[in-house]
Design a protein around this motif. Sequence first.
Motif, PDB file in Angstrom:
ATOM      1  N   PRO A  51     -29.255  -1.150 -28.363  1.00 36.29           N
ATOM      2  CA  PRO A  51     -30.698  -1.326 -28.319  1.00 36.29           C
ATOM      3  C   PRO A  51     -31.080  -2.378 -27.275  1.00 36.29           C
ATOM      4  CG  PRO A  51     -29.777  -2.607 -30.124  1.00 36.29           C
ATOM      5  CD  PRO A  51     -28.628  -1.862 -29.508  1.00 36.29           C
ATOM      6  N   GLY A  87     -22.415  -3.863 -21.919  1.00 42.71           N
ATOM      7  CA  GLY A  87     -21.936  -3.109 -23.079  1.00 42.71           C
ATOM      8  C   GLY A  87     -21.338  -4.060 -24.102  1.00 42.71           C
ATOM      9  N   TRP A 138     -14.379  -2.566 -35.734  1.00 44.33           N
ATOM     10  CA  TRP A 138     -15.403  -3.076 -34.818  1.00 44.33           C
ATOM     11  C   TRP A 138     -15.513  -4.607 -34.831  1.00 44.33           C
ATOM     12  CZ3 TRP A 138     -16.487   1.994 -33.850  1.00 44.33           C
ATOM     13  CH2 TRP A 138     -17.171   2.272 -32.683  1.00 44.33           C
ATOM     14  N   LEU A 195     -28.104 -11.873 -21.933  1.00 43.96           N
ATOM     15  CA  LEU A 195     -27.324 -11.410 -20.771  1.00 43.96           C
ATOM     16  C   LEU A 195     -28.220 -10.668 -19.779  1.00 43.96           C
ATOM     17  CD1 LEU A 195     -24.039 -10.163 -22.527  1.00 43.96           C
ATOM     18  CD2 LEU A 195     -24.416 -12.324 -21.310  1.00 43.96           C
ATOM     19  N   GLU A 219     -27.073  -1.352 -22.356  1.00 42.90           N
ATOM     20  CA  GLU A 219     -26.842  -0.483 -23.505  1.00 42.90           C
ATOM     21  C   GLU A 219     -27.958  -0.652 -24.538  1.00 42.90           C
ATOM     22  OE1 GLU A 219     -25.606   1.934 -24.699  1.00 42.90           O
ATOM     23  OE2 GLU A 219     -23.973   2.459 -23.369  1.00 42.90           O
ATOM     24  N   VAL A 255     -20.082  -5.771 -17.968  1.00 43.21           N
ATOM     25  CA  VAL A 255     -19.925  -6.922 -18.871  1.00 43.21           C
ATOM     26  C   VAL A 255     -19.710  -6.358 -20.273  1.00 43.21           C
ATOM     27  CG1 VAL A 255     -20.961  -9.044 -19.765  1.00 43.21           C
ATOM     28  CG2 VAL A 255     -21.483  -8.279 -17.428  1.00 43.21           C
ATOM     29  N   GLY A 256     -18.522  -6.610 -20.818  1.00 40.81           N
ATOM     30  CA  GLY A 256     -18.165  -6.042 -22.127  1.00 40.81           C
ATOM     31  C   GLY A 256     -17.289  -4.821 -21.926  1.00 40.81           C
ATOM     32  N   HIS A 288     -28.623   0.008 -34.407  1.00 40.33           N
ATOM     33  CA  HIS A 288     -27.345   0.367 -33.800  1.00 40.33           C
ATOM     34  C   HIS A 288     -27.261   1.846 -33.451  1.00 40.33           C
ATOM     35  CE1 HIS A 288     -23.481  -0.690 -32.417  1.00 40.33           C
ATOM     36  NE2 HIS A 288     -22.943   0.315 -33.067  1.00 40.33           N
ATOM     37  N   ARG A 323     -15.278 -11.367 -22.708  1.00 34.37           N
ATOM     38  CA  ARG A 323     -14.796 -12.613 -23.322  1.00 34.37           C
ATOM     39  C   ARG A 323     -13.328 -12.498 -23.651  1.00 34.37           C
ATOM     40  NH1 ARG A 323     -19.489 -14.641 -27.430  1.00 34.37           N
ATOM     41  NH2 ARG A 323     -20.636 -15.786 -25.839  1.00 34.37           N
ATOM     42  N   ASN A 324     -12.892 -11.271 -23.873  1.00 33.32           N
ATOM     43  CA  ASN A 324     -11.483 -11.011 -24.160  1.00 33.32           C
ATOM     44  C   ASN A 324     -10.814 -10.605 -22.839  1.00 33.32           C
ATOM     45  OD1 ASN A 324      -9.043  -9.869 -24.749  1.00 33.32           O
ATOM     46  ND2 ASN A 324      -9.814  -8.493 -26.345  1.00 33.32           N
ATOM     47  N   GLY A 341     -29.761   2.282 -22.120  1.00 32.80           N
ATOM     48  CA  GLY A 341     -28.790   3.361 -22.352  1.00 32.80           C
ATOM     49  C   GLY A 341     -29.091   4.250 -23.549  1.00 32.80           C
ATOM     50  N   THR A 377     -26.411  -9.972 -28.061  1.00 36.31           N
ATOM     51  CA  THR A 377     -26.230 -10.659 -26.773  1.00 36.31           C
ATOM     52  C   THR A 377     -27.095 -10.042 -25.671  1.00 36.31           C
ATOM     53  OG1 THR A 377     -24.418  -9.211 -26.070  1.00 36.31           O
ATOM     54  CG2 THR A 377     -23.802 -11.141 -27.362  1.00 36.31           C
ATOM     55  N   HIS A 378     -27.704  -8.875 -25.957  1.00 40.41           N
ATOM     56  CA  HIS A 378     -28.343  -8.103 -24.882  1.00 40.41           C
ATOM     57  C   HIS A 378     -29.439  -8.876 -24.147  1.00 40.41           C
ATOM     58  CE1 HIS A 378     -26.989  -3.839 -26.375  1.00 40.41           C
ATOM     59  NE2 HIS A 378     -25.984  -4.664 -26.165  1.00 40.41           N
ATOM     60  N   PHE A 429     -15.444  -0.361 -26.463  1.00 40.31           N
ATOM     61  CA  PHE A 429     -15.433   1.080 -26.712  1.00 40.31           C
ATOM     62  C   PHE A 429     -16.240   1.876 -25.678  1.00 40.31           C
ATOM     63  CE2 PHE A 429     -17.950   4.500 -28.761  1.00 40.31           C
ATOM     64  CZ  PHE A 429     -16.944   5.412 -28.983  1.00 40.31           C
TER      65      PHE A 429
HETATM   66  N1  LIG Z   1     -25.090   4.740 -25.620  1.00 39.75           N
HETATM   67  C1  LIG Z   1     -24.257   5.045 -26.577  1.00 39.75           C
HETATM   68  O1  LIG Z   1     -24.094   6.204 -26.939  1.00 39.75           O
HETATM   69  C2  LIG Z   1     -23.464   3.934 -27.207  1.00 39.75           C
HETATM   70  C3  LIG Z   1     -22.319   4.225 -27.963  1.00 39.75           C
HETATM   71  C4  LIG Z   1     -21.599   3.153 -28.504  1.00 39.75           C
HETATM   72  C5  LIG Z   1     -22.012   1.836 -28.312  1.00 39.75           C
HETATM   73  N2  LIG Z   1     -23.165   1.596 -27.604  1.00 39.75           N
HETATM   74  C6  LIG Z   1     -23.649   0.218 -27.390  1.00 39.75           C
HETATM   75  O2  LIG Z   1     -22.746  -0.461 -26.515  1.00 39.75           O
HETATM   76  C7  LIG Z   1     -22.635  -1.833 -26.859  1.00 39.75           C
HETATM   77  C8  LIG Z   1     -21.178  -2.173 -27.089  1.00 39.75           C
HETATM   78  O3  LIG Z   1     -20.678  -1.400 -28.135  1.00 39.75           O
HETATM   79  P1  LIG Z   1     -19.112  -1.096 -28.262  1.00 39.75           P
HETATM   80  O4  LIG Z   1     -19.007  -0.082 -29.310  1.00 39.75           O
HETATM   81  O5  LIG Z   1     -18.542  -0.824 -26.909  1.00 39.75           O
HETATM   82  O6  LIG Z   1     -18.592  -2.516 -28.808  1.00 39.75           O
HETATM   83  P2  LIG Z   1     -17.123  -3.135 -28.746  1.00 39.75           P
HETATM   84  O7  LIG Z   1     -17.054  -4.131 -29.834  1.00 39.75           O
HETATM   85  O8  LIG Z   1     -16.102  -2.040 -28.692  1.00 39.75           O
HETATM   86  O9  LIG Z   1     -17.083  -3.866 -27.319  1.00 39.75           O
HETATM   87  C9  LIG Z   1     -17.856  -4.997 -27.028  1.00 39.75           C
HETATM   88  C10 LIG Z   1     -17.060  -5.841 -26.011  1.00 39.75           C
HETATM   89  O10 LIG Z   1     -17.926  -6.905 -25.585  1.00 39.75           O
HETATM   90  C11 LIG Z   1     -17.140  -8.095 -25.489  1.00 39.75           C
HETATM   91  N3  LIG Z   1     -18.073  -9.233 -25.553  1.00 39.75           N
HETATM   92  C12 LIG Z   1     -18.736  -9.722 -26.646  1.00 39.75           C
HETATM   93  N4  LIG Z   1     -19.602 -10.685 -26.286  1.00 39.75           N
HETATM   94  C13 LIG Z   1     -19.467 -10.834 -24.944  1.00 39.75           C
HETATM   95  C14 LIG Z   1     -20.103 -11.670 -23.984  1.00 39.75           C
HETATM   96  N5  LIG Z   1     -21.053 -12.552 -24.326  1.00 39.75           N
HETATM   97  N6  LIG Z   1     -19.719 -11.555 -22.678  1.00 39.75           N
HETATM   98  C15 LIG Z   1     -18.764 -10.673 -22.314  1.00 39.75           C
HETATM   99  N7  LIG Z   1     -18.133  -9.840 -23.180  1.00 39.75           N
HETATM  100  C16 LIG Z   1     -18.499  -9.917 -24.477  1.00 39.75           C
HETATM  101  C17 LIG Z   1     -16.156  -7.990 -26.630  1.00 39.75           C
HETATM  102  O11 LIG Z   1     -15.017  -8.816 -26.401  1.00 39.75           O
HETATM  103  C18 LIG Z   1     -15.821  -6.482 -26.606  1.00 39.75           C
HETATM  104  O12 LIG Z   1     -14.704  -6.195 -25.758  1.00 39.75           O
HETATM  105  C19 LIG Z   1     -23.511  -2.013 -28.112  1.00 39.75           C
HETATM  106  O13 LIG Z   1     -24.751  -2.548 -27.731  1.00 39.75           O
HETATM  107  C20 LIG Z   1     -23.692  -0.621 -28.673  1.00 39.75           C
HETATM  108  O14 LIG Z   1     -24.927  -0.460 -29.334  1.00 39.75           O
HETATM  109  C21 LIG Z   1     -23.869   2.614 -27.047  1.00 39.75           C
END
Ligand SMILES: NC(=O)c1ccc[n+]([C@@H]2O[C@H](COP(=O)([O-])OP(=O)(O)OC[C@H]3O[C@@H](n4cnc5c(N)ncnc54)[C@H](O)[C@@H]3O)[C@@H](O)[C@H]2O)c1
Length: 340
Positions: A100, A75, A165, A84, A98, A13-14, A181, A40-41, A125, A80-81, A17
């Motif tokens: 936090p 992710g 972002w 969801l 993921e 889900v998500g 974050h 969502r996208n 994560g 939203t964590h 990145f």
């Molecule tokens: N573990 C790590 O090293 C690490 C690294 C980067 C990011 N993260 C975590 O991963 C998560 C995502 O970060 P990211 O950088 O990939 O963000 P991002 O903005 O690149 O991607 C988030 C995606 O979630 C989608 N989205 C948003 N709300 C949604 C919902 N309710 N249902 C479905 N899809 C939804 C968005 O359209 C987007 O494609 C964050 O919580 C961030 O803290 C962890």
Amino acid sequence: MTVSTDPLGIGIVGAGFIADSHAQAAQGHPGLRLAAVNDRNPVAAAALAAKYGATVSPGLDELLADPAVDIVIIGTPNDTHAELALATAAAGKHLLLEKPLALSVADSQRVADAFTERGLTLLIGHTHRHSDYAMSVSAALQSGAVGTPRSMRLAIAGGWIWGSWGAWVLDPKRSGGHAFHNGVHLYDLAHWWMGSPVERVFTMGQKITAAALEIDDALVATLEFANGSTAVCEISRGERPRSTNVFEIVVHGTTGTLTRRWNSDGTVAFTDEVVGALGAAGTSPFGRQLGVMHDAIVNGTPVFPAVADAIHSIAIAVAVEQSARTGEVVDVSRQEGTKA
Ligand SMILES: NC(=O)c1ccc[n+]([C@@H]2O[C@H](COP(=O)([O-])OP(=O)(O)OC[C@H]3O[C@@H](n4cnc5c(N)ncnc54)[C@H](O)[C@@H]3O)[C@@H](O)[C@H]2O)c1
């Protein structure tokens, strides 16, 4: 009882990145496969699903109802964590959530309870824990390489990367701020390596990139542990040039000092007996993390880090952000006692 040897199906889900790192890790594990993707996208969902041969779920409900999905990976943006995760537990699926975990201790506990009550696996994560460098520091400290750790400095300092972002990281209501974050990675490592809970926190923050920022892009947090030791955790995304990528670890112990630099080939220990490298690099932390998830579900192995540790990291992050706002020393255990 018949034990199925079919790979466990993952639903992501998500599809932003970080999703690709999880999908790649799933591909490399014989006991796992990416089954479905929801975002969502729809364009993002379709792209990730096509790349890894998964199906697109039009909504969260469809993904959670899909019998091909055993494990959900969330992710999505930080705010939203909790919601969801609770929906995932209600659907009876295991979850790799993921970091936090959530934006408050109360929400974190609610999520943890939902998985415990249903006997489902929940892994947060904190990917750095599964890195070669983090494991080598932990092993060195466990072996007594520098005696008892007394103070540490962890610094992750990079240039600005948040322009693309969609601004959610820059919105404190959505990301929780930099402590939630990126800071949680450092607070989790410091807590793990020190082997003692954090009691008090003092933070100073800066808005380096622009005064108009609603979050600090640089935070220096001093953590005081229950055993009297300390850690200084520096996290920054405001350095110049944008390509700056500094990661340094220093641990002073009662008999020696251990240090690790980003561009070194491993961790170096200075003790009376030895000056030398302690670990080699190579294994994907995302692969290891999914391995932990798989082993927990299939063999009942406890997850690493424990969910209680991830909740403690949230309590520290709450205290770090509060200290940065108020300029006061903040008691972490008081955060953990807060249920509202
Ligand atoms: N573990 C790590 O090293 C690490 C690294 C980067 C990011 N993260 C975590 O991963 C998560 C995502 O970060 P990211 O950088 O990939 O963000 P991002 O903005 O690149 O991607 C988030 C995606 O979630 C989608 N989205 C948003 N709300 C949604 C919902 N309710 N249902 C479905 N899809 C939804 C968005 O359209 C987007 O494609 C964050 O919580 C961030 O803290 C962890």
